[in-house]
Design an enzyme around this catalytic site. Structure first.
Site, PDB file in Angstrom:
ATOM      1  N   SER A  14       0.848  -1.190   0.000  1.00  0.00           N
ATOM      2  CA  SER A  14       0.000   0.000   0.000  1.00  0.00           C
ATOM      3  C   SER A  14       0.882   1.238   0.000  1.00  0.00           C
ATOM      4  O   SER A  14       1.673   1.453   0.925  1.00  0.00           O
ATOM      5  CB  SER A  14      -0.891   0.002   1.242  1.00  0.00           C
ATOM      6  OG  SER A  14      -1.389   1.310   1.451  1.00  0.00           O
ATOM      7  N   HIS A  38      -1.338  -1.199  -4.203  1.00  0.00           N
ATOM      8  CA  HIS A  38      -2.640  -0.849  -3.621  1.00  0.00           C
ATOM      9  C   HIS A  38      -2.618   0.669  -3.391  1.00  0.00           C
ATOM     10  O   HIS A  38      -1.758   1.178  -2.678  1.00  0.00           O
ATOM     11  CB  HIS A  38      -2.768  -1.628  -2.316  1.00  0.00           C
ATOM     12  CG  HIS A  38      -4.012  -1.400  -1.544  1.00  0.00           C
ATOM     13  ND1 HIS A  38      -5.150  -2.153  -1.712  1.00  0.00           N
ATOM     14  CD2 HIS A  38      -4.293  -0.520  -0.543  1.00  0.00           C
ATOM     15  CE1 HIS A  38      -6.077  -1.762  -0.854  1.00  0.00           C
ATOM     16  NE2 HIS A  38      -5.588  -0.762  -0.135  1.00  0.00           N
ATOM     17  N   MET A  73     -11.974   4.721  -0.549  1.00  0.00           N
ATOM     18  CA  MET A  73     -12.605   5.041   0.737  1.00  0.00           C
ATOM     19  C   MET A  73     -13.283   6.401   0.567  1.00  0.00           C
ATOM     20  O   MET A  73     -12.879   7.410   1.141  1.00  0.00           O
ATOM     21  CB  MET A  73     -11.547   5.054   1.850  1.00  0.00           C
ATOM     22  CG  MET A  73     -11.092   3.650   2.210  1.00  0.00           C
ATOM     23  SD  MET A  73      -9.505   3.627   3.029  1.00  0.00           S
ATOM     24  CE  MET A  73      -8.437   3.648   1.605  1.00  0.00           C
TER      25      MET A  73
HETATM   26  C1  DX5 Z   1      -6.246   1.862   5.706  1.00  0.00           C
HETATM   27  C2  DX5 Z   1      -5.808   1.548   4.305  1.00  0.00           C
HETATM   28  C3  DX5 Z   1      -4.747   0.514   4.255  1.00  0.00           C
HETATM   29  C4  DX5 Z   1      -3.466   0.941   4.915  1.00  0.00           C
HETATM   30  C5  DX5 Z   1      -2.535  -0.198   5.057  1.00  0.00           C
HETATM   31  O1  DX5 Z   1      -7.281   2.767   5.677  1.00  0.00           O
HETATM   32  O2  DX5 Z   1      -6.894   1.073   3.545  1.00  0.00           O
HETATM   33  O3  DX5 Z   1      -4.506   0.110   2.920  1.00  0.00           O
HETATM   34  O4  DX5 Z   1      -2.813   1.914   4.175  1.00  0.00           O
HETATM   35  O5  DX5 Z   1      -1.402   0.262   5.721  1.00  0.00           O
HETATM   36  P1  DX5 Z   1      -0.880  -0.472   7.029  1.00  0.00           P
HETATM   37  O6  DX5 Z   1      -0.401  -1.813   6.535  1.00  0.00           O
HETATM   38  O7  DX5 Z   1       0.205   0.407   7.517  1.00  0.00           O
HETATM   39  O8  DX5 Z   1      -2.018  -0.598   7.960  1.00  0.00           O
HETATM   40 ZN    ZN Z   2      -6.378   0.086   1.618  1.00  0.00          ZN
END
Ligand code: DX5
Ligand code: ZN
Length: 234
Positions: A14, A38, A73
């Site tokens: 991500s 991602h 989101m």
């Molecule tokens: C949270 C995001 C995740 C996040 C993952 O709202 O959807 O994709 O960035 O990052 P980590 O692994 O640091 O939780």
């Molecule tokens: Zn995410």
């Protein structure tokens, strides 16, 4: 599943945890190691944070051959579907809670030639997927409440992964990708894969490490050690 056993888990770093002023560098760092990137898009309404949108994904597209997945989101995600197609996204994941007409949104994503995914917040029941079983390519089980990277996972979310797998099998969709997102490191990856996850999204555990490529390899290694459920029986 082939004769060699279950397919290897897929890892999606991500970019939220990367240097947002150097996304080309972030992509380069995991180009050979990851299965895709991602891209977390937040609108400041569905979640209390703002990140990036389709124009940034379009620029990222020019710097990597990796598949790009947009995790929306955002409220009213339908407005972003065509811009994301033009930008070069391979998969679009919308939140079930953000879609008044979920089936319509998913079929639009597919009609645009992209894969369709549904994300479920930690408190959202698996049953919300029931009437869109044939309209999906992936389910993203949020293991944290969305909006921020670097949070600790909610243990109940891993039971939900098992429920999603059981639901998918009963719906004749054992082929669905089941991803976990939020706070996934090596230890949580093992739990996720044991519960039936096929895809891992990881921000901090990849880009918070000195070598993101090695961090991806370590996640794969950890996932490989998990005693995976056998599709069809798990
Ligand atoms: C949270 C995001 C995740 C996040 C993952 O709202 O959807 O994709 O960035 O990052 P980590 O692994 O640091 O939780
Ligand atoms: Zn995410």
């Amino acid at each position: 599943m082939g004769e060699d056993g279950p397919a290897a888990v897929r890892v999606w770093p991500s970019i939220l945890a990367a240097d947002l002023a150097d996304l080309a560098g972030a992509a380069r760092a995991v180009e050979e190691a990851a299965d895709g990137l991602h891209v977390d898009m937040m609108d400041g309404r569905f979640v209390p944070n703002l990140t990036v949108g389709p124009p940034v994904l379009a620029h990222l597209r020019r710097h990597t051959r990796l598949a790009l997945e947009a995790h929306l989101m955002v409220e009213e995600p339908e407005a972003l579907l065509e811009p994301l197609q033009r930008a070069g996204a391979q998969r679009v994941v919308v939140h079930a809670e953000a879609c008044r007409h979920l089936q319509r949104v998913l079929s639009r994503v597919r009609a645009l030639g992209m894969q369709a995914g549904v994300a479920l917040n930690p408190a959202t029941p698996v049953e919300w997927l029931t009437w869109v079983a044939d309209d999906l390519d992936a389910v993203l089980v949020m293991t944290v409440n969305p909006g921020f990277g670097g949070q600790r996972p909610i243990p109940a979310a891993f039971d939900k992964v098992a429920r999603v797998r059981a639901w998918a099998r009963a719906a004749g969709r054992s082929d669905l990708a089941v991803a976990v997102d939020g706070g996934i490191d090596g230890e949580w990856a093992v739990r996720a894969v044991r519960a039936g996850a096929t895809d891992l999204v990881a921000g901090t555990a990849v880009f918070g490490e000195p070598s993101p490529a090695q961090a991806v390899a370590r996640l794969r290694e950890a996932a490989g050690k998990a005693d995976r459920p056998v599709p069809g029986r798990a």
